[in-house]
Every structure is written in C-alpha cells, then in structure tokens.
Design a protein around this motif. Structure first.
Motif, PDB file in Angstrom:
ATOM      1  N   CYS A 141      -2.922   2.637  69.463  1.00 22.59           N
ATOM      2  CA  CYS A 141      -2.013   3.030  68.391  1.00 22.59           C
ATOM      3  C   CYS A 141      -2.771   3.860  67.363  1.00 22.59           C
ATOM      4  CB  CYS A 141      -1.434   1.789  67.717  1.00 22.59           C
ATOM      5  SG  CYS A 141      -0.249   2.209  66.430  1.00 22.59           S
ATOM      6  N   CYS A 161      -0.934   0.989  60.031  1.00 20.82           N
ATOM      7  CA  CYS A 161      -0.234   0.041  59.177  1.00 20.82           C
ATOM      8  C   CYS A 161      -1.305  -0.852  58.563  1.00 20.82           C
ATOM      9  CB  CYS A 161       0.763  -0.769  59.988  1.00 20.82           C
ATOM     10  SG  CYS A 161       1.986   0.285  60.794  1.00 20.82           S
ATOM     11  N   CYS A 181      -2.388  -4.326  59.997  1.00 19.73           N
ATOM     12  CA  CYS A 181      -2.447  -4.486  61.457  1.00 19.73           C
ATOM     13  C   CYS A 181      -3.827  -4.209  62.056  1.00 19.73           C
ATOM     14  CB  CYS A 181      -1.420  -3.552  62.089  1.00 19.73           C
ATOM     15  SG  CYS A 181      -1.263  -3.820  63.857  1.00 19.73           S
TER      16      CYS A 181
END
Ligand code: SAM
Ligand code: SF4
Length: 535
Positions: free
Chosen positions: A218, A222, A225
């Motif tokens: 990813c 965020c 995260c």
C-alpha cells in the motif's frame, strides 16, 4: 518458477447426490451431515482468526508435516495459500495437530496491538510443544515478522524462522537453514513481488468461494496504519495471471471470487518491462519503527499502456456469467464512476462495496491522513446510491483516534445514520509503533472513553443492520448455496450478492455451488431466513 494449479477440493455436478472429487479420492455424500463435515465457509470473517488451515490432499509425501494458522485480514489468509503451495512443492503435507508437526507456521497480523498479543500467546503454546519435540521448527510469517524483524528472534527464543510477506519464495532456503540448526530471517520487501506465477493451494476451501490477490502492499500513508511498512510498496499483479487463476478456479467448480487488495481502486498494470528501479528488491533498514526510508511511489511508474481496476473487473466478470465477482477493499478517495459503471454492466459483479470511512469527521480524517473529507465521502455514497440503488455498503470505523472529541465522535454516528451501512468492522484505535500517528500525536483518549464510544457505535450498527435485514423480508433473491447451516443439517446456508447469509431448508434437487431463488420470510439480527422458490 511456474507452479501448476493445485486446487484441492473440486466439486463436480455429476449427479444430484452430493459428490465431491478430491485429488486422490472420490467421496459420495448421501446425507447432509456428511456434507457438513466436508464443507467450511470460506468468506473472511472474524471467527476464522487463528483457524487451522488444512490441505485436503496427499501431496508427494516426504513424511514431514506442516501446521499453519493465520491471523488478520483476507490478504493474510490468501498469503497462507501461497505459502502452503510452496511447502507442498517441497513435499510437506499439512496437519491440523500442531503437536505432531515438523514445522509450525503462524501467519501474523500487526494491525492492532491485541492482534500481536494473540500471536504471542499462541507462540507460548507452540513453545511448550517444541520443548517436548526439540526437532520442531517454528516460523513466524507476515506483518509481525516484518515489523519486528530479527528482534523477534531475541524476544521469542523458540522461534527459528522469521519471514516477511514478500520473501516466501525463500522458504526452501530458510527451512534448510533451520534444519541445519541455524535461526533464519528474511524480511526483504520487494517492489515487484506479486507471486503471480504461484498457484495458491486452496486451504479449508468449500470449493465454491475463493480469494484472488490482485495487488500487494500500500502506498497510502494513513497515519494510524502499519500496513505500508509491513507489506511494502503497492504493486499490481499481471492481469493475465489473475484471469488465468480466476478461470482455473471457475473450471474447478468455484462460483464466487473476491479480488483482494488494500486499495483495489489503485490497481494499475503497465505492460512494458520494469525499469531498473522497479527490478530492485529492497528492504527497510534500521530498527523497529524506523521507517524513514519509506517514500511513497506510484506502482507501475514509468511503464507503458495500463489496465485499471474497472478494466480488470470487467475482464474477470467476462469469464462466465455464472461466476460471481466481489472485490475488497475500495478506498473512498480512489473509487471511480468507471468501477460503478462496470458493476452496473455485469450482473455477476456483486452489488456490494466495502468502503471504509474510519471517521465521519473531516478534522479527524485529516489527522488520519485519509485524504478525503466527510463531504467527499458523502458525495461518493450519494453517487453509489444513485447509480446502484440496491448496492450494499459496508465499512471500517476507528473509534477514539487521537484528540477525537465527543462532537467528532457524534459525526461518525451521524455518518452511520446517513449511509445505513449493511455491515461494519469497528475498532478502537490502537497506537502502532513507527506509524505517523505514533510519531506525531498522543494516544490521548482514555480507554474507558474509547470503550463507551465503541459501544455506542456498535449498538447503532447492530440496530441499523437489523433494520436493513428486515427490509429484505418479502423479497426474492438469487442465493449461491455455500454449504449447510452451522446450526442444522436440514438447512442450507448461502449468500446473496449483498454478502448476507441466508438460511433455508435443504432441497435435494440442489447442492452447494448452485444458485437458487429464495423468498425471504424473516430474519434474525444477522441472518435472513427463507424458502427456495422454483420458477
Ligand atoms: N486498506 C483498507 C482501507 O484503507 O480501508 C484497510 C486495511 S486495514 C488492514 C483494515 C482496517 O483496520 C482499517 O480499515 C482500519 O479500520 C483498521 N485499523 C488499521 N490500523 C488501525 C489501528 N492502528 N487501530 C485500530 N484500527 C486500525
Ligand atoms: Fe492502511 Fe490506509 Fe493503506 Fe488501508 S489505505 S492499508 S488503512 S495505509
């Protein structure tokens, strides 16, 4: 290395009896009770946490037994199928009893602290088994391995192998090292590994539903995260390998595929060969929590013609109208109208979108670095509901993020009122070492406040879900039968396209894998109840 498909449970509609063909044996089931023993629901759900995964097949036998269990998200369960495929190729067979295993693998999750604690507790049990059988090898796989690296070996003295999610091809080497008495670590992250050529062994499969990974890693950051650090850069898998895997699954009797990625909407594949930059595997250097070398880079950068997610979705949907297609997870900042148009165009793409909101307040979303606002999210919801009025929408919510006020918490509750989520995964915020939030913000919401807010969110969702289920009564839905009800051998269990479980009486004319029309008569808080109607 090309590994050939090893789907281990294939269903054949040879007769109207329940007949299943496994690799080495053909088993006939006359009674639903036998069927129940043979089937396991395959959709990802919380009750599968820690579930033991078993290959129902005898591979080339070298007499060594693997025990593997998985925690965390669907991606981790899909990864365990890759790992099992590699181990199967080495001649291992699986066992459901860790005490009799030669190798124990635990595929871990780091998303919240309690996920890690669960793994630590489990390792203590495995450690006791190893003390009795010193030849046993214990391997820690996945996100926790990547997060803690060699520190794991210092902390957990009985662990022999630590291997990150991008290094599974190195398993034969690491197993050999462990056999020679060395403790082995490989936590190299890659910018290109997608395991595209490895056909996963379907573990504990019901032979009807399967996950297909379409991308890894990813590039979003965020702030709460840990995933970008434990699973590396985002990279998309070659669409041809995805289609090939999906087609093979369908040919083997599977009827429902879920395309998996942390952010499926940013799936992008470019056809030309990788640039030298992309060909280089790389690892995060430094200590636990030192993620300073992580600079987001778009996947496929510098390549030629691209396939995007809407196009990939269409390619999978075109395999066969009888193949149901699902996908997860969509990111609110990225989901495009093109994807919605594709969903409308193909009846076999399920009208269900998992669209994690995390918070209903724009200030909190900004702190979370979600890169969308409440208004943006509401606009996406309005568009979905306008274009696909019956679309089921589910979400993830984080409760008690740093500095969240009561009013901001109420914004999440009001968001839930507005959207009317069919389903939600709800979590209290858990600070993860090394993340942006851990570096920048104080985890300042007291545990009792988090718990109270969590209960308010939970209650609202339970009430909302029940109300949504009640709306389905009196309607008829096409249901894919996936097995017998957990509670009664006399009932089938199946799923609507909205991913809602439906329970209805067994009819011997039908079997798992068949589609039936079911008239919904009533519901429990989480399940629809009905009867098959024949056209
Ligand atoms: N990629 C998905 C997305 O962006 O929506 C989510 C992937 S993450 C594995 C699943 C969910 O775990 C997130 O949506 C979030 O709600 C939750 N989560 C992640 N980090 C968390 C944390 N530190 N504390 C609590 N929940 C967290
Ligand atoms: Fe984590 Fe955000 Fe990536 Fe989802 S999109 S995996 S929440 S960083």
């Amino acid at each position: 290395m090309i590994l050939f498909p090893k789907t281990v449970t294939a269903k054949l509609s040879l007769t109207r009896k329940f007949v299943f063909l496994r690799a080495n044996s053909q088993i006939m089931f006359d009674r639903p009770a036998d069927l129940k023993n043979a089937l396991h629901p395959n959709m990802h759900d919380e009750s599968r946490q820690g579930e033991v995964l078993v290959i129902e097949q005898t591979p080339k036998y070298k007499g060594r037994k693997l025990y593997i269990e998985s925690y965390g998200c669907a991606m981790n369960f899909a990864d365990s199928e890759i790992v099992a495929s590699i181990m199967l190729d080495m001649g291992f067979e699986t066992t459901s009893q860790y005490k009799e295993a030669d190798v124990i693998f635990i595929n871990t999750c780091s998303i919240r602290d309690n996920a890690e604690q669960r793994v630590r507790n489990r390792l203590r049990e495995f450690g006791a088994a190893k003390r009795k059988s010193p030849g046993m090898t214990i391997g820690v796989l996945g996100c926790m391995a990547e997060r803690l690296k060699s520190k794991f070996l210092e902390e957990e003295k009985l662990v022999d192998i630590v291997i990150g999610p991008d290094s599974y091809r190195d398993l034969p080497n690491l197993i050999n090292q462990a056999d020679e008495g060395a403790r082995a670590v490989n936590v190299l992250l890659s910018r290109e590994e997608t395991y595209a050529d490895i056909s996963p062994v379907r573990l504990n499969s019901n032979g009807i539903s399967a996950f297909v990974s379409i991308m890894r890693g990813c590039d979003n950051m965020c702030s709460f995260c840990v995933v970008p650090f434990t699973r590396g850069r985002e990279r998309s898998r070659d669409p041809l390998s995805i289609i090939q895997e999906a087609r093979e699954l369908f040919n083997n009797g599977y009827k429902e595929l879920t395309l998996l990625g942390q952010n499926v909407d940013s799936y992008k594949w470019r056809a030309s060969p990788p640039t030298p930059l992309q060909g280089r595997g790389e690892t995060h250097k430094g200590n636990v929590g030192d993620y300073s070398d992580h600079v987001p880079l778009s996947s496929g950068e510098g390549r030629g013609e691209a396939v995007n997610f809407a196009q990939l979705l269409e390619m999978v949907a075109l395999i066969d109208p009888q193949l149901r297609v699902r996908f997860s997870t969509s990111h609110p900042k990225d989901i495009t109208d093109d994807v919605l148009h594709t969903m409308i165009k193909y009846d076999n793409i399920c009208n269900h979108i998992h669209l994690p909101v995390q918070s209903g307040n724009s200030r909190v979303l900004n702190l979370m670095n979600r890169t969308y606002t409440r208004q943006w999210y509401l606009e996406r919801i309005d568009t979905i509901k306008k274009m696909i009025p019956d679309c089921a929408i589910s979400t993830d919510i984080i409760i008690g993020f740093c500095t969240e006020t009561e009013e901001e918490h109420r914004d999440t509750l009001s968001m839930m009122d507005y959207v009317q989520y069919d389903f939600a995964y709800m979590y209290t915020y858990s600070e993860r070492p090394g993340t942006l939030a851990a570096k920048k913000f104080k985890d300042d919401i007291p545990p009792e406040v988090k718990t109270r807010r969590f209960n308010e969110i939970l209650t609202k969702q339970q009430e909302g879900s029940h109300k949504r289920l009640l709306n389905h009564t009196g309607k008829t839905y096409r249901v894919l039968i996936d097995g017998l009800s957990k509670k009664s051998d006399l009932d089938f269990s199946g799923k609507t396209e909205y991913n809602i479980t439906v329970i209805f009486p067994v009819n011997p004319d039908y079997m798992p894998g068949d589609y039936v029309n079911v008239l919904i008569e009533k519901c429990t808080p989480a399940t629809l109840l009905g009867n098959i109607i024949t056209n």
